[in-house]
Design a protein around this motif. Structure first.
Motif, PDB file in Angstrom:
ATOM      1  N   ASP A 276      36.350  37.816  77.453  1.00 49.09           N
ATOM      2  CA  ASP A 276      35.692  37.216  78.619  1.00 49.09           C
ATOM      3  C   ASP A 276      34.435  37.981  79.029  1.00 49.09           C
ATOM      4  OD1 ASP A 276      37.073  39.457  79.312  1.00 49.09           O
ATOM      5  OD2 ASP A 276      37.947  38.633  81.155  1.00 49.09           O
ATOM      6  N   LEU A 277      33.645  38.408  78.039  1.00 55.47           N
ATOM      7  CA  LEU A 277      32.453  39.195  78.323  1.00 55.47           C
ATOM      8  C   LEU A 277      31.158  38.418  78.087  1.00 55.47           C
ATOM      9  CD1 LEU A 277      33.503  42.567  76.606  1.00 55.47           C
ATOM     10  CD2 LEU A 277      33.741  41.936  79.022  1.00 55.47           C
ATOM     11  N   LEU A 280      28.310  38.340  80.876  1.00 57.48           N
ATOM     12  CA  LEU A 280      27.775  39.579  81.437  1.00 57.48           C
ATOM     13  C   LEU A 280      26.259  39.520  81.552  1.00 57.48           C
ATOM     14  CD1 LEU A 280      29.746  42.477  79.689  1.00 57.48           C
ATOM     15  CD2 LEU A 280      30.004  41.611  82.010  1.00 57.48           C
ATOM     16  N   CYS A 314      36.645  45.820  78.906  1.00 58.87           N
ATOM     17  CA  CYS A 314      37.418  44.720  79.473  1.00 58.87           C
ATOM     18  C   CYS A 314      36.949  44.447  80.897  1.00 58.87           C
ATOM     19  CB  CYS A 314      38.916  45.036  79.453  1.00 58.87           C
ATOM     20  SG  CYS A 314      39.339  46.505  80.410  1.00 58.87           S
ATOM     21  N   ARG A 315      37.342  43.271  81.411  1.00 58.22           N
ATOM     22  CA  ARG A 315      36.990  42.898  82.784  1.00 58.22           C
ATOM     23  C   ARG A 315      38.049  43.414  83.751  1.00 58.22           C
ATOM     24  NH1 ARG A 315      32.956  38.740  82.970  1.00 58.22           N
ATOM     25  NH2 ARG A 315      33.204  38.837  85.229  1.00 58.22           N
ATOM     26  N   VAL A 320      33.256  45.383  85.116  1.00 59.60           N
ATOM     27  CA  VAL A 320      33.568  45.527  83.699  1.00 59.60           C
ATOM     28  C   VAL A 320      33.775  47.015  83.438  1.00 59.60           C
ATOM     29  CG1 VAL A 320      31.110  45.633  83.111  1.00 59.60           C
ATOM     30  CG2 VAL A 320      32.773  45.083  81.341  1.00 59.60           C
ATOM     31  N   ALA A 372      29.899  43.467  87.115  1.00 59.59           N
ATOM     32  CA  ALA A 372      29.620  42.514  86.035  1.00 59.59           C
ATOM     33  C   ALA A 372      28.331  41.756  86.241  1.00 59.59           C
ATOM     34  CB  ALA A 372      30.791  41.518  85.891  1.00 59.59           C
TER      35      ALA A 372
END
Length: 376
Positions: A276-277, A280, A314-315, A320, A372
């Motif tokens: 889930d990046l 960003l 990771c979030r 982040v 983020a």
């Protein structure tokens, strides 16, 4: 009052003073022509030819008003004194002034705008003495004396205001230059140091097995060649960054995955990126890549007997998190090196935090937490 004079005395000359240009010479020539025309057209002026002569003697000093304003003030004081002495000696009163002599207001302006302190104080004192004497000696109504004084003060104030603005602009440019130097030093350290560490490790491994395992030495040479090519590419990226405004354009998060090393000299490097990046900010992605790169380089350089380095991104809600750990033997590694400083600066600039120190189970751990959405 004495404190104010001392402060003025210590003032440095502004850095934007420039020598006379063609426009300045044209301006002086035009004023000279106007002064001659005025003298010819006003036969009622007392001592007009003496006034014109002294004015034309002083006028060329306007060309030095930026570089030598004290000279302009000193010559002005001398010619006015001569004019007054000759006038009083010849007919008992001071000669009349030319309207063109209004350019004399450039003296207080130039002194407060361009003169260094040790020239400003005596120069302004000379001008005020001459101007004050002239206002008192001439048969003028009080309103004219007050108006003349106000005009002189206004000219000096305008020069001081423009000087302050110029000095503020200079300080701002100095701050920008310092920030650019720091950013360049940080990027060069992050890029070149990482690849040079890999080159040094590969070279040491190649030397160690050159006599017994020639094929391993050839593998080391290939790795050195690859790292040298990457170093050149990263250096070119830094140069391109300096020539463009978009620092993040050449720093995609995908480069972070390229830090993985599974074979060769030194510890292996594993990179794990969350799914889930994708959203960003480019600036955050660039900072993560640089911090991870520096942390991995430090681990490969300093971690004794380390076999692996693990990189995780990771979030964490709106943040982040980047964690870099190694399994090396605990050493006296310091958290004050330039690498740690650079990583901390990158995180802080985006409103994040960075911590580096021994890990609970051994080895070393670097944790960076960034917003983020930072940099958008």
């Amino acid at each position: 009052m004495l404190t104010l004079v001392r402060s003025l005395w210590r003032l440095p000359a502004p850095p934007d003073a420039s020598p006379a240009t063609g426009w300045d010479r044209a301006f002086v020539a035009l004023v000279a022509v106007l002064a001659v025309v005025e003298t010819v057209l006003r036969p009622d002026l007392d001592g007009r030819w003496l006034t014109l002569a002294t004015f034309l003697v002083w006028l060329p000093t306007l060309l030095a008003r930026r570089t030598q304003p004290l000279l302009m003030a000193a010559v002005f004081a001398v010619v006015v004194a001569v004019e007054m002495v000759v006038g009083w000696a010849s007919d008992g009163h001071e000669p009349d002034d030319l309207n063109t002599a209004v350019v004399g207001l450039l003296i207080p302006y130039s002194l407060t705008r361009w003169a260094r302190g040790r020239d400003l104080v005596p120069g302004l004192g000379l001008f005020l003495l001459v101007a004050g004497t002239s206002l008192v000696a001439q048969p003028l109504p009080p309103a004219d004396r007050i108006g003349g004084s106000a005009v002189v003060v206004a000219a000096a104030a305008v020069g001081a205001a423009l000087r302050s603005r110029s000095m503020l602009r200079t300080r701002q440019l100095d701050v920008v230059r310092q920030q650019e130097r720091e950013r360049l030093a940080r990027d060069l350290h992050d890029t070149v140091a990482h690849h040079l560490t890999a080159i040094a490790i590969s070279a040491q491994a190649g030397l160690a097995v050159a006599d017994t395992r020639p094929e391993a030495a050839r593998d080391a040479l290939r790795r050195i060649d690859e790292e040298a090519t990457r170093t050149l590419a990263e250096t070119r990226k830094v140069v391109r960054m300096l020539r463009t405004e978009d620092e993040a354009a050449d720093r995609p998060l995908d480069d972070l995955a390229g830090l993985a090393v599974t074979a060769g000299a030194g510890p292996s490097v594993e990179v794990h990126l969350a799914d889930d990046l994708d959203d960003l900010s480019p600036t955050v992605a660039a900072a993560l890549q640089r911090i991870a790169q520096e942390a991995v380089a430090n681990a490969r350089r300093h971690a004794q007997e380390a076999s692996s380095v693990r990189v995780e991104v990771c979030r964490r809600h709106d943040d982040v998190e980047l964690v870099v750990t190694d399994d090396g033997r605990p050493t006296a590694r310091s958290a004050r090196g330039f690498g740690i400083v650079g990583m901390t600066e990158r995180a802080t600039l985006l409103g994040g935090t960075l911590a580096a120190g021994p890990a609970a189970g051994g080895g070393w751990r670097v944790t960076a937490t960034l917003p983020a959405e930072g940099g958008r």
